[in-house]
Write an enzyme that holds these catalytic residues in place. Structure first.
Site, mmCIF file in Angstrom:
data_model
loop_
_atom_site.group_PDB
_atom_site.id
_atom_site.type_symbol
_atom_site.label_atom_id
_atom_site.label_comp_id
_atom_site.label_asym_id
_atom_site.label_seq_id
_atom_site.Cartn_x
_atom_site.Cartn_y
_atom_site.Cartn_z
ATOM 1 N N GLY A 422 0.821 -1.215 0.000
ATOM 2 C CA GLY A 422 0.000 0.000 0.000
ATOM 3 C C GLY A 422 0.856 1.265 0.000
ATOM 4 C CG ASN A 445 5.049 -6.827 -0.018
ATOM 5 O OD1 ASN A 445 4.015 -6.175 -0.146
ATOM 6 N ND2 ASN A 445 5.614 -7.039 1.155
ATOM 7 C CD GLU A 446 0.057 -5.834 -2.580
ATOM 8 O OE1 GLU A 446 1.114 -5.989 -3.235
ATOM 9 O OE2 GLU A 446 -0.402 -4.728 -2.301
HETATM 10 C C1 8Z2 Z 1 -8.399 -10.063 -5.637
HETATM 11 C C2 8Z2 Z 1 -8.258 -8.884 -4.772
HETATM 12 C C3 8Z2 Z 1 -8.798 -9.070 -3.383
HETATM 13 C C4 8Z2 Z 1 -8.134 -8.201 -2.394
HETATM 14 C C5 8Z2 Z 1 -6.972 -8.846 -1.767
HETATM 15 C C6 8Z2 Z 1 -6.365 -8.067 -0.685
HETATM 16 C C7 8Z2 Z 1 -5.455 -7.010 -1.187
HETATM 17 C C8 8Z2 Z 1 -4.761 -6.347 -0.062
HETATM 18 C C9 8Z2 Z 1 -3.698 -5.431 -0.542
HETATM 19 C C10 8Z2 Z 1 -2.702 -5.270 0.514
HETATM 20 C C11 8Z2 Z 1 -1.869 -4.269 0.535
HETATM 21 C C12 8Z2 Z 1 -0.908 -4.087 1.634
HETATM 22 O O1 8Z2 Z 1 -0.427 -3.019 1.811
HETATM 23 S S1 8Z2 Z 1 -0.534 -5.416 2.640
HETATM 24 C C13 8Z2 Z 1 0.722 -4.903 3.716
HETATM 25 C C14 8Z2 Z 1 2.047 -5.351 3.196
HETATM 26 N N1 8Z2 Z 1 3.079 -4.795 4.017
HETATM 27 C C15 8Z2 Z 1 4.167 -5.444 4.335
HETATM 28 O O2 8Z2 Z 1 4.353 -6.588 3.926
HETATM 29 C C16 8Z2 Z 1 5.161 -4.746 5.195
HETATM 30 C C17 8Z2 Z 1 5.699 -5.631 6.255
HETATM 31 N N2 8Z2 Z 1 6.660 -4.913 7.075
HETATM 32 C C18 8Z2 Z 1 7.953 -4.886 6.780
HETATM 33 O O3 8Z2 Z 1 8.437 -5.437 5.802
HETATM 34 C C19 8Z2 Z 1 8.816 -4.168 7.750
HETATM 35 O O4 8Z2 Z 1 8.076 -3.941 8.954
HETATM 36 C C20 8Z2 Z 1 9.300 -2.802 7.241
HETATM 37 C C21 8Z2 Z 1 8.202 -1.947 6.693
HETATM 38 C C22 8Z2 Z 1 10.357 -3.038 6.151
HETATM 39 C C23 8Z2 Z 1 9.973 -2.047 8.420
HETATM 40 O O5 8Z2 Z 1 10.918 -2.843 9.044
HETATM 41 P P1 8Z2 Z 1 11.452 -2.458 10.488
HETATM 42 O O6 8Z2 Z 1 12.545 -3.422 10.816
HETATM 43 O O7 8Z2 Z 1 11.768 -1.013 10.526
HETATM 44 O O8 8Z2 Z 1 10.201 -2.643 11.462
HETATM 45 P P2 8Z2 Z 1 9.606 -4.008 12.011
HETATM 46 O O9 8Z2 Z 1 10.296 -4.345 13.271
HETATM 47 O O10 8Z2 Z 1 9.543 -5.022 10.953
HETATM 48 O O11 8Z2 Z 1 8.101 -3.552 12.315
HETATM 49 C C24 8Z2 Z 1 7.744 -2.799 13.441
HETATM 50 C C25 8Z2 Z 1 6.392 -3.257 13.923
HETATM 51 O O12 8Z2 Z 1 5.416 -2.930 12.916
HETATM 52 C C26 8Z2 Z 1 4.718 -4.113 12.555
HETATM 53 N N3 8Z2 Z 1 4.349 -3.995 11.145
HETATM 54 C C27 8Z2 Z 1 5.172 -3.886 10.096
HETATM 55 N N4 8Z2 Z 1 4.480 -3.754 8.972
HETATM 56 C C28 8Z2 Z 1 3.174 -3.793 9.310
HETATM 57 C C29 8Z2 Z 1 1.955 -3.711 8.579
HETATM 58 N N5 8Z2 Z 1 1.906 -3.547 7.259
HETATM 59 N N6 8Z2 Z 1 0.812 -3.791 9.270
HETATM 60 C C30 8Z2 Z 1 0.829 -3.934 10.599
HETATM 61 N N7 8Z2 Z 1 1.919 -4.023 11.329
HETATM 62 C C31 8Z2 Z 1 3.102 -3.955 10.700
HETATM 63 C C32 8Z2 Z 1 5.705 -5.228 12.833
HETATM 64 O O13 8Z2 Z 1 5.039 -6.454 12.979
HETATM 65 C C33 8Z2 Z 1 6.296 -4.750 14.114
HETATM 66 O O14 8Z2 Z 1 5.362 -4.965 15.154
HETATM 67 P P3 8Z2 Z 1 5.805 -5.394 16.620
HETATM 68 O O15 8Z2 Z 1 6.570 -6.654 16.484
HETATM 69 O O16 8Z2 Z 1 4.520 -5.543 17.345
HETATM 70 O O17 8Z2 Z 1 6.650 -4.230 17.088
#
Ligand code: 8Z2
Length: 570
Positions: A422, A445-446
């Site tokens: 997002g 990266n979905e």
């Molecule tokens: C057909 C069609 C039908 C429809 C089908 C459906 C379509 C949906 C489309 C979806 C779209 C999206 O955006 S889906 C979201 C995708 N997002 C991601 O994959 C991002 C994942 N996060 C990361 O990779 C990393 O956190 C990153 C952003 C690089 C930051 O790394 P850092 O080391 O700085 O921080 P972290 O330690 O990892 O994260 C800090 C805390 O935040 C949390 N956190 C990280 N990302 C988060 C997130 N997106 N949502 C909630 N919480 C998150 C972690 O779990 C940790 O929580 P604590 O452990 O509690 O501290």
């Protein structure tokens, strides 16, 4: 004379009211407001996005403030519309006698206002309203709405009056406001014919402000004054909500209901369900009628909104530079700016407000959290949620995206950190992207989460990097370094992290040299197809999202992904 002098003579909260004027386009809302405020009529039609006016009164020794929100007749701004329902104290619903559809819209609007009010329960369920059947000067042959039909309907509804008006001929305009003020139990002197219109600087007003009698002893009270503030600006969302709180408390005191629990105890059953909510966000959910107790039954909350006093920094910070016409919008939801319902609602409102601010020409989308642009959608909104919550969440995302992608403004993304999913969508939806070099990654990266990017994410990526790259990027759920993103055209410029903002400002200079109208028409023609594709099937898309995301297999994938994030951390 500057407008702040008007505010020097501030009205107490009990004397502050907001009048909201609603109705479809071209029914004469602005003309009615213009007659009321300035006794003027302009034959030219200019569509309103949202106009804000303020009138101050001195009546029988007391100061009153009437804020008027003249709303848009079309609905590209749903969040702003919802906010106007919630914050309005009294309403004028306008239709045109020569347009039956506009009358149907008035009936729908009344229902929507009542629904909004009932969902928050902080205000009277049925606010005072008046229906204005405008353009009554039109020939009978053009009439589509019969007086008797409307009168019959209005006689069956509470706290509602009806008049036919003609803003053009000044017909019944005074009566319209007088009747509404009577219905709302406001001083009748607020209506146009019952007070003297003065301007700022007028001796009588200056004297009234200082509480000095300009007139011979005792005469001042008999001489109500009204002044239009020339430079009134619409208050911020936060001010709106704070005022709503003050009003709610006032109404509760008036209703003498001492048994209503304080917010902390009233909301505690909900906290377990929405773990990371602030008081502010809980309040907003209550406004949206979304909060459910853990047991599942919908609950109408009765809360004292002390929550505003709790620390609740806005998740979206807007800094408007009126010299340059450039606004900077920063996402501010540590630790990773994940986008939940709350953030998306705030973002929508911020974008809508900038869209309507005629002094604003450009917007920089950035982050207030170091090292992160946005981690994309809040995964917790999609994990173990309810169908209703999923639909509301998805609608908020749709609105925020439609506002951003369809913005008339020059939009630039300052990507000073990671930008997955997002976050990447927000960046791609801007007109230009500058990204910080180094360890940060960007991409959709979905598939890695076991979910699928919806068609409008895909459309935006296709428009940005073309078909072949999109196909690879989406299937692999690829995350790119800044340099890789530059090489496929996903970002436009890569610079050291500390130069992202200055580079954006430099780029903006050349964009700002292009005449707005030509640029906006070009942008619209390029983006219309993609915008229309979602606009035409928003509800279907929201339902599909809820059905898809709540599937057992998808929930399992999300659970595993959340666990992997936590594991990576430890
Ligand atoms: C057909 C069609 C039908 C429809 C089908 C459906 C379509 C949906 C489309 C979806 C779209 C999206 O955006 S889906 C979201 C995708 N997002 C991601 O994959 C991002 C994942 N996060 C990361 O990779 C990393 O956190 C990153 C952003 C690089 C930051 O790394 P850092 O080391 O700085 O921080 P972290 O330690 O990892 O994260 C800090 C805390 O935040 C949390 N956190 C990280 N990302 C988060 C997130 N997106 N949502 C909630 N919480 C998150 C972690 O779990 C940790 O929580 P604590 O452990 O509690 O501290």
């Amino acid at each position: 004379m500057s407008s702040h002098l008007v505010d020097e003579c501030a009205a107490p909260p009990k004397n502050c009211f907001r009048l909201v004027v609603l109705g479809t386009a071209r029914v004469g809302k602005t003309a009615i407001v213009s007659r009321f405020l300035f006794n003027q009529y302009d034959d030219q039609y200019t569509p309103t996005i949202e106009d804000f006016h303020r009138k101050m009164y001195r009546i029988r020794g007391e100061v009153y403030r009437l804020d008027i929100l003249d709303t848009s007749g079309v609905h590209p701004f749903p969040a702003m519309r919802r906010l106007s329902f919630l914050t309005g104290d009294l309403f004028i619903l306008v239709y045109s006698v020569d347009n039956y559809e506009s009358y149907m819209e008035v009936m729908r609007l009344r229902e929507q206002i009542l629904e909004s009010k009932a969902s928050c329960k902080t205000r009277t369920a049925a606010p005072p309203m008046i229906i204005a059947g405008n353009k009554a000067d039109r020939p009978e042959s053009e009439r589509e709405v019969l007086y008797d039909e409307v009168a019959k309907w209005v006689s069956t509804v509470k706290k509602c009056a009806f008049l036919e008006t003609s803003a053009k001929k000044n017909g019944n305009i005074n009566e319209l406001f007088q009747t509404l003020f009577e219905l709302a139990k406001l001083p009748p002197e607020m209506s146009p014919s019952l007070h003297r219109r003065v301007s700022i600087g007028d001796q009588a007003w200056e004297a009234a402000k200082k509480g000095i009698s300009f007139y011979p002893r005792g005469k001042q009270d008999d001489n109500p004054l009204g002044v239009v503030s020339p430079h009134a600006r619409r208050p911020s969302l936060r001010s709106d909500l704070i005022e709503a709180e003050a009003k709610a408390e006032q109404e509760q005191r008036r209703a003498e209901k001492p048994s209503i629990p304080k917010i902390s105890s009233a909301l505690s059953p909900y906290r377990s369900q929405y773990r990371s909510c602030t008081w502010m966000s809980l309040l907003r959910q209550a406004f949206q009628g979304l909060v459910r107790p853990a047991g599942g039954q919908v609950c109408r909350l009765q809360v004292q909104h002390r929550c505003y006093n709790a620390p609740a920094a806005g998740h979206v910070q807007v800094d408007m530079n009126s010299d340059t016409g450039v606004a900077t919008v920063r996402l501010n939801r540590p630790p990773v700016n994940s986008l939940n319902l709350d953030v998306l609602t705030e973002l929508s409102i911020a974008l809508e407000k900038l869209e309507t601010d005629r002094s604003c020409r450009a917007m920089v989308l950035a982050s207030a959290v170091p090292g992160i642009f946005s981690a994309g959608l809040d995964i917790m909104e999609m994990y173990k949620s309810t169908p209703e919550r999923c639909v509301a969440f998805w609608r908020a995302l749709q609105d925020a995206w439609l506002n951003l992608y369809g913005s008339r403004l020059i939009t630039m993304a300052a990507i000073e950190g990671h930008s997955p999913a997002g976050g990447c969508l927000l960046a791609m939806s801007c007109d230009y992207r500058v990204m910080a070099d180094g360890k940060f990654q960007i991409g959709l990266n979905e598939t890695r989460l076991g979910i699928v990017a919806p068609f409008w994410f895909t459309d935006v990526m296709l428009c940005t990097i073309g078909h072949r790259e999109t196909e690879k990027a989406l299937q692999l759920g690829a995350m790119y370094s800044a340099q890789q993103a530059l090489s496929i055209g996903l970002v436009d410029k890569v610079v050291p992290a500390d130069q992202v903002m200055s580079t954006v400002q430099t780029e903006l200079k050349s964009w700002l040299q292009i005449p707005d109208a030509a640029r906006v028409i070009t942008k619209t023609s390029m983006r219309k197809q993609v915008l229309d594709r979602l606009s035409s099937q928003k509800e279907k898309d929201a339902q599909f999202f809820a059905d898809f995301i709540l599937r057992e297999s998808v929930q399992k994938s999300l659970g595993a992904y959340i666990a992997s994030l936590q594991k990576r951390k430890s």
